[in-house]
Design an enzyme around this catalytic site. Structure first.
Site, mmCIF file in Angstrom:
data_model
loop_
_atom_site.group_PDB
_atom_site.id
_atom_site.type_symbol
_atom_site.label_atom_id
_atom_site.label_comp_id
_atom_site.label_asym_id
_atom_site.label_seq_id
_atom_site.Cartn_x
_atom_site.Cartn_y
_atom_site.Cartn_z
ATOM 1 N N GLU A 191 0.879 -1.164 0.000
ATOM 2 C CA GLU A 191 0.000 0.000 0.000
ATOM 3 C C GLU A 191 0.918 1.214 0.000
ATOM 4 O O GLU A 191 1.661 1.445 0.967
ATOM 5 C CB GLU A 191 -0.896 0.021 1.239
ATOM 6 C CG GLU A 191 -1.790 1.253 1.295
ATOM 7 C CD GLU A 191 -2.486 1.419 2.634
ATOM 8 O OE1 GLU A 191 -3.193 2.436 2.800
ATOM 9 O OE2 GLU A 191 -2.329 0.563 3.509
ATOM 10 N N CYS A 225 -2.018 8.745 5.917
ATOM 11 C CA CYS A 225 -1.925 8.393 4.492
ATOM 12 C C CYS A 225 -2.789 9.300 3.637
ATOM 13 O O CYS A 225 -2.430 9.644 2.514
ATOM 14 C CB CYS A 225 -2.335 6.935 4.277
ATOM 15 S SG CYS A 225 -1.515 5.763 5.341
#
Length: 233
Positions: A191, A225
């Site tokens: 990710e 994020c």
């Protein structure tokens, strides 16, 4: 070698894995008073941010525990046999040092693999506190090991080791490329980060918009994020 040897018996005990992961969820909840201060001191979290992150880690433990039942159901299908990876290396980021780290570890353990976790250098104590909680809950130490190695050739030797079946990475796109370039056959679950913009139109409530933009950009020490890195007015 220790992880690979230990995974053989672990993979054959789905019900034991489930019960241990459920106990992990309970132990994480009971350890809230110990884990939150470490996350705040080392990771720069506020109380609210650390608290919700730990709750996410608890959710991971319960969620993956119940998915073990689904693995067993899959094996009842004709011609289907689930063969778990034996050794998984987890390389979590420093911005969510407990939830993301626990998520990778618990997913691999639930599926029957042994785990070696390499903490981000900035939050070693957060990861150690989380791992010690899992050990207290019954995760065998041979099934969950910590490798305190720097982000250099030594770290690459760990993620690129031929006995490592897969690597779970949360980090930059460049780090994912580095792992793949070092060992192209690496089975990488990554990710990676991106740039996030917030569009504020002339019709927005400017007080609310300013508050949300600041919270997105600078909450979680500015390292979430999904943190806004660009304001488009």
């Amino acid at each position: 070698a220790k992880a690979k040897a230990a995974s053989v018996a672990w993979a054959k005990k789905p019900e034991e894995r489930k019960q241990i992961l459920l106990q992990v969820g309970a132990e994480l909840a009971n350890s809230r008073g110990q884990l939150l201060p470490v996350m705040m001191a080392e990771g720069g979290k506020t109380v609210a941010e650390a608290d919700s992150e730990l709750s996410e880690a608890i959710d991971f433990a319960n969620f993956y525990a119940h998915l073990i039942d689904e693995l067993q159901e899959i094996e009842k299908l004709d011609g289907v046999k689930f063969i778990p990876h034996q050794v998984v290396v987890v390389t979590p980021p420093w911005n969510f040092p407990v939830a993301i780290a626990a998520g990778g570890v618990l997913a691999a353990l639930a599926a029957g693999a042994a785990v070696i976790i390499k903490p981000a250098p900035q939050v070693v104590n957060c990861v150690l506190a989380m791992v010690e909680t899992l050990w207290r809950a019954g995760v065998p130490k041979r099934m969950l090991q910590v490798a305190l190695v720097p982000d250099n050739q030594l770290g690459l030797a760990l993620v690129g080791h031929p006995d490592v079946d897969s690597v779970i990475l949360t980090g930059s796109f460049e780090t994912a490329q580095l792992f793949k370039n070092y060992r192209p056959r690496t089975n990488l679950f990554a990710e990676t980060s991106g740039k996030n913009g917030i569009v504020i139109s002339p019709f927005a409530d400017l007080d609310l918009a300013a508050n949300d933009l600041a919270k997105s950009a600078f909450g979680h020490a500015g390292q979430k994020c999904s943190a806004a890195s660009l304001g488009i007015l």
